[in-house]
Design a protein around this motif. Sequence first.
Motif, PDB file in Angstrom:
ATOM      1  N   PHE A  30       0.834  -1.203   0.000  1.00  0.00           N
ATOM      2  CA  PHE A  30       0.000   0.000   0.000  1.00  0.00           C
ATOM      3  C   PHE A  30       0.872   1.257   0.000  1.00  0.00           C
ATOM      4  N   GLY A  31       1.940   1.223   0.821  1.00  0.00           N
ATOM      5  CA  GLY A  31       2.838   2.383   0.862  1.00  0.00           C
ATOM      6  C   GLY A  31       3.559   2.594  -0.452  1.00  0.00           C
ATOM      7  N   TYR A  32       3.960   1.517  -1.096  1.00  0.00           N
ATOM      8  CA  TYR A  32       4.664   1.619  -2.373  1.00  0.00           C
ATOM      9  C   TYR A  32       3.748   2.235  -3.432  1.00  0.00           C
ATOM     10  N   ARG A  33       2.506   1.781  -3.462  1.00  0.00           N
ATOM     11  CA  ARG A  33       1.571   2.319  -4.460  1.00  0.00           C
ATOM     12  C   ARG A  33       1.327   3.812  -4.235  1.00  0.00           C
ATOM     13  N   ARG A  34       1.218   4.226  -2.998  1.00  0.00           N
ATOM     14  CA  ARG A  34       1.017   5.657  -2.709  1.00  0.00           C
ATOM     15  C   ARG A  34       2.236   6.454  -3.134  1.00  0.00           C
ATOM     16  N   TRP A  35       3.417   5.874  -2.918  1.00  0.00           N
ATOM     17  CA  TRP A  35       4.646   6.583  -3.297  1.00  0.00           C
ATOM     18  C   TRP A  35       4.733   6.729  -4.813  1.00  0.00           C
ATOM     19  N   VAL A  36       4.302   5.658  -5.525  1.00  0.00           N
ATOM     20  CA  VAL A  36       4.326   5.720  -6.985  1.00  0.00           C
ATOM     21  C   VAL A  36       3.384   6.814  -7.481  1.00  0.00           C
ATOM     22  N   ARG A  37       2.165   6.894  -6.906  1.00  0.00           N
ATOM     23  CA  ARG A  37       1.204   7.920  -7.337  1.00  0.00           C
ATOM     24  C   ARG A  37       1.738   9.333  -7.046  1.00  0.00           C
ATOM     25  N   ALA A  38       2.363   9.442  -5.882  1.00  0.00           N
ATOM     26  CA  ALA A  38       2.826  10.769  -5.479  1.00  0.00           C
ATOM     27  C   ALA A  38       3.998  11.228  -6.326  1.00  0.00           C
ATOM     28  N   SER A  39       4.784  10.289  -6.855  1.00  0.00           N
ATOM     29  CA  SER A  39       5.978  10.645  -7.615  1.00  0.00           C
ATOM     30  C   SER A  39       5.664  10.922  -9.083  1.00  0.00           C
TER      31      SER A  39
END
Length: 239
Positions: free
Chosen positions: A225-234
């Motif tokens: 979940f954290g990885y997916r949020r980081w991908v969206r934010a980047s």
Amino acid sequence: MKAAVPPAERKIIYTGTIDLVVSNLDEALPQVEKLVAAQKGYVAKSEVREDSGKRRSATFSLRIPVGGFQPARDGLLALGTPERNAVDSQDVTEEFVDVQARIKNLKEQEDKLNELLKEKRKEEKLDDIIKVSDRIAQVRGEVERVQGRLNYLASMTTLATINLTLREVKDYKPPTAPTFGNRISDTFTESWEALVTFGQGVVLFAVGISLWVAILVPVALALRFGYRRWVRASRPAAP
């Protein structure tokens, strides 16, 4: 014509090992002492043990005159069911003769040194007296050491040793050759036990890994979940 020298009497160390299963240890113990006394031997060492499972056993080191070695063994074997019955013999005749000759030579050397010491004392040569006295002491020590070895060999060849073990088993039945039916039954039992052991192993593995699954699965989900949020934010914002 020179007379022939008679051959040396054979000097042999006999050691017997007997393991017996007896139905009643309390009845067997006095019988052992009685058999030993009948052959004019003695008990060098004995120990009676009882483990946590109430199984009792006794061990003995018996010294028996060589002439009574076989009768003593026969009597002991009659006390129970033998699991082991072995005899070992060691011929030490050559060593015995060599040790006797060594002692004779040493004593002759000691006598000559004593004669020499008397002469040195008459001449009053102190240094020579001290040297000869020291040499006599060395020879005397060697005589005592070799004599000790001879005494040991004489004892071991005069008295045989029997190492006896008694194991108490109530209603003991000696093992017999298995029949085909027994082999089938034993094979089935062994297979069933192996299957049960395998099943227990699988259950234990599942129980052991369940704790790790309970910990690692939420961690993995949180990381995902954290990885997916980081991908969206980047990702760059759309124009």
